[in-house]
Design an enzyme around this catalytic site. Sequence first.
Site, PDB file in Angstrom:
ATOM      1  N   SER A  38      19.269  16.968  58.601  1.00  8.30           N
ATOM      2  CA  SER A  38      19.913  16.231  59.710  1.00  8.30           C
ATOM      3  C   SER A  38      19.822  14.715  59.590  1.00  8.30           C
ATOM      4  CB  SER A  38      19.305  16.648  61.040  1.00  8.30           C
ATOM      5  OG  SER A  38      19.778  17.908  61.409  1.00  8.30           O
ATOM      6  N   LYS A  50      22.999  12.929  59.180  1.00  8.34           N
ATOM      7  CA  LYS A  50      23.927  12.706  60.301  1.00  8.34           C
ATOM      8  C   LYS A  50      24.052  11.230  60.648  1.00  8.34           C
ATOM      9  CE  LYS A  50      22.905  17.253  62.348  1.00  8.34           C
ATOM     10  NZ  LYS A  50      22.039  17.942  63.328  1.00  8.34           N
ATOM     11  N   TYR A 104      30.034  19.486  55.978  1.00 10.50           N
ATOM     12  CA  TYR A 104      28.788  19.374  56.750  1.00 10.50           C
ATOM     13  C   TYR A 104      27.596  19.990  55.993  1.00 10.50           C
ATOM     14  CZ  TYR A 104      25.281  20.304  60.318  1.00 10.50           C
ATOM     15  OH  TYR A 104      24.092  20.381  60.996  1.00 10.50           O
ATOM     16  N   TYR A 122      16.331  15.180  69.027  1.00 12.32           N
ATOM     17  CA  TYR A 122      16.781  16.283  69.883  1.00 12.32           C
ATOM     18  C   TYR A 122      15.987  16.316  71.182  1.00 12.32           C
ATOM     19  CZ  TYR A 122      18.407  17.070  65.221  1.00 12.32           C
ATOM     20  OH  TYR A 122      18.938  16.880  63.992  1.00 12.32           O
ATOM     21  N   VAL A 154      15.169  19.095  59.213  1.00 10.88           N
ATOM     22  CA  VAL A 154      14.321  20.289  59.075  1.00 10.88           C
ATOM     23  C   VAL A 154      13.703  20.436  57.678  1.00 10.88           C
ATOM     24  CG1 VAL A 154      15.292  21.682  60.958  1.00 10.88           C
ATOM     25  CG2 VAL A 154      16.310  21.809  58.681  1.00 10.88           C
TER      26      VAL A 154
HETATM   27  O1  DON Z   1      22.840  22.619  60.359  1.00  9.33           O
HETATM   28  C1  DON Z   1      21.656  22.893  60.476  1.00  9.33           C
HETATM   29  O2  DON Z   1      21.219  23.516  61.425  1.00  9.33           O
HETATM   30  C2  DON Z   1      20.697  22.405  59.407  1.00  9.33           C
HETATM   31  N1  DON Z   1      21.383  22.317  58.146  1.00  9.33           N
HETATM   32  C3  DON Z   1      20.175  21.023  59.738  1.00  9.33           C
HETATM   33  C4  DON Z   1      19.398  20.978  60.989  1.00  9.33           C
HETATM   34  C5  DON Z   1      18.400  19.887  61.060  1.00  9.33           C
HETATM   35  O3  DON Z   1      17.960  19.301  60.100  1.00  9.33           O
HETATM   36  C6  DON Z   1      17.913  19.636  62.413  1.00  9.33           C
HETATM   37  N2  DON Z   1      16.821  18.718  62.369  1.00  9.33           N
HETATM   38  N3  DON Z   1      15.789  18.626  62.816  1.00  9.33           N
END
Ligand code: DON
Length: 304
Positions: free
Chosen positions: A64, A67, A189, A240, A258
Amino acid sequence: MIDYQEILDAIYVKLQKRVDKGKVASYIPELANVPKEKFGIYLNRIKGENFCVGDWDKPFSIQSISKVLSFAMAFARLKNQVFRRLDVEPSGNPFNHLSLLEMENGIPRNPFINSGAIVIADMLVTLLEEPKEEFLQFVRDVTGDQTIQYNIKVAANEAETGFRNYAAANLLKSFDNLENDVERVLDFYFHQCSIEMNCKQLSDAFYLFANRGKCMRGNSQLTLNQVKRINAIMLTCGFYDEAGEFAFEVGLPGKSGVGGGIVALLPNEFTITCWSPGLNEKGNSYLGMLALEEFTTQTNLSIF
Ligand code: DON
């Protein structure tokens, strides 16, 4: 005079001893198999010095954190038009939450929850001729490092397990907030999430947000006002439903992923990246948050 190296070394030694290191993300093998013991920090000061400790040079999945970079690219090109299709309010919900999107007629709360990042991905897919290639080039250019790559295997596994992202994209489509095919947007994405970088590269990439839009090498095309706004969104939405806690404990704009990375910054002073793959229950790096809390407390450097 602050002895940055001494502070980083002490934080590293203290936190390495922790038995509880959080839980590594388990939804794809490439994340599940990363050893929990990995731990690195890289501090990049705007004045030019840098300091590091531990596994700062080992690449990991930025997830993330990407982003912020995709939003920066879209914002630089489309200016305030981006806010016609998404908002800038914290969601107070997990990153892959869906019901708010339904209740708010397909307008994502902010660009850093998954649905918001998918809308940004859609904008870039419309705007760019070779979206994946051009985005990767943007990341390489702002970082000043041409070796950065997608991890194609991670991108493929994200697609296989990305049921909630498919749900979000389809919901966006049903509200007429997705211009391109769901598959095409999600392919972009999933690739952006799969980018691998180390702590140094992330600190270098985010240097522009601490340095008024000027990258380590060259210019980002972002105005000072846009940089201010991106930092504001990082502060309020970068973690978040733990954004309040991060502001309270650390006091810096930042972004987590993550893969266990967290990058944070103090405008005109520094960028800092921590990597420890074990996550807390909100999906943010457990030791990374503790390390940054110690860092801003010991140095007395935060935006507050
Ligand atoms: O799209 C997703 O859910 C994961 N590829 C990325 C989520 C993420 O890194 C959220 N962060 N804390």
